[in-house]
Design an enzyme around this catalytic site. Structure first.
Site, PDB file in Angstrom:
ATOM      1  CD  GLU A  49      -2.965  -0.376   2.088  1.00 12.12           C
ATOM      2  OE1 GLU A  49      -3.222  -0.128   2.822  1.00 12.12           O
ATOM      3  OE2 GLU A  49      -3.885  -2.169   2.684  1.00 12.12           O
ATOM      4  CD  GLU A  60      -3.554   7.128   7.314  1.00 13.63           C
ATOM      5  OE1 GLU A  60      -4.193   6.403   8.324  1.00 13.63           O
ATOM      6  OE2 GLU A  60      -4.359   6.414   6.765  1.00 13.63           O
TER       7      GLU A  60
END
Length: 265
Positions: A49, A60
């Site tokens: 990724e 995040e």
């Protein structure tokens, strides 16, 4: 058949758990992204990724937020991300690369341009955190027409309706977020993950990768019993942060190799 589908089919045939690894493009420096991608593969990663730096990465935790900030200071955007993938493909034609990020950069250039550039560079799919499946039917179909997979997140709070939507629209694999919260947070309850995956698999027939909160070989090994793949991101970024620039590539390869060994044990 996409590279992602072929990779998971090969893993299933070998009765192996996949290892999906994440880094942010341009972090800790633009010249290290390509060596880090190759180090992930050398360590045993099955899928990469590649994070697209974004100023407001809502899913995040602080570790990947800092990685985005470092990359953005170098001016890394989608154009540079596509170029990293293109260069990676010069020597690696087999490892799937998934672009992971947020809707804004895609909306800026347009879905058709994003798909065309992804295909031309040699990417294999995308995870767009803030693209819900019910709004992505046409985009997902256009991705599939270009042999690209659109991968969706599922969470402990996902309803049965949302799971069914992901089953209809997604391809490649599905990404189960193992805990409530942001990347890198909390400890994983393996039994709870197993229960949720059983429920998800009633609808979703794709391989399922489990991520968010996998920090060590022991956790990865425990999840290998229930998941088709484990996904590790924040912990890899920490290896980068804790190493001098000249040592980051070796540190990442060593860490990933340890996870690979645990999954194969």
């Amino acid at each position: 058949m996409s590279r992602i589908t072929a990779t998971f089919a090969a893993l299933a045939a070998q009765k192996k758990t996949g290892l999906v690894t994440f880094i942010t493009a341009g972090d800790p420096a633009p010249g290290l992204t390509l060596p880090l991608m190759h180090a992930l593969v050398a360590g045993g990663a099955d899928v990469i990724e590649l994070g697209v730096p974004f100023s407001d990465p809502m899913a995040e935790g602080p570790v990947i937020q800092r990685a985005c900030e470092r990359a953005l200071k170098f001016g890394i955007g989608l154009k540079e991300v596509f170029e990293y993938v293109r260069q990676f493909r010069e020597t690696n034609q087999s490892t799937p690369v998934v672009l992971m990020g947020y809707a804004n950069p895609i909306e800026r250039i347009g879905a058709a341009a994003f798909i065309a550039a992804s295909k031309a560079a040699g990417a294999d799919g995308a995870i767009v955190v803030d693209y819900p499946p019910e709004e992505c039917v046409e985009f997902a179909a256009a991705m599939r027409e270009s042999e690209l997979d659109l991968i969706f997140l599922l969470a402990p709070t996902s309803t049965e309706e949302r799971i069914a939507q992901v089953a209809r629209v997604g391809s490649g694999f599905s990404y189960y977020v193992s805990l409530k919260g942001v990347t890198g947070a909390g400890n994983i309850d393996t039994e709870q993950v197993a229960e949720r995956l059983t429920a998800i698999r009633k609808h979703v027939k794709l391989p399922i990768g489990v991520g968010f909160g996998i920090r060590d070989a022991a956790t990865a090994k425990a999840l290998a019993a229930v998941a088709d793949a484990v996904v590790i991101g924040s912990r890899i970024i920490q290896e980068i942060e804790n190493s001098p620039p000249e040592g980051a590539v070796a540190a990442v390869q060593s860490f990933v190799a340890g996870i690979r060994a645990a999954l194969d044990a």
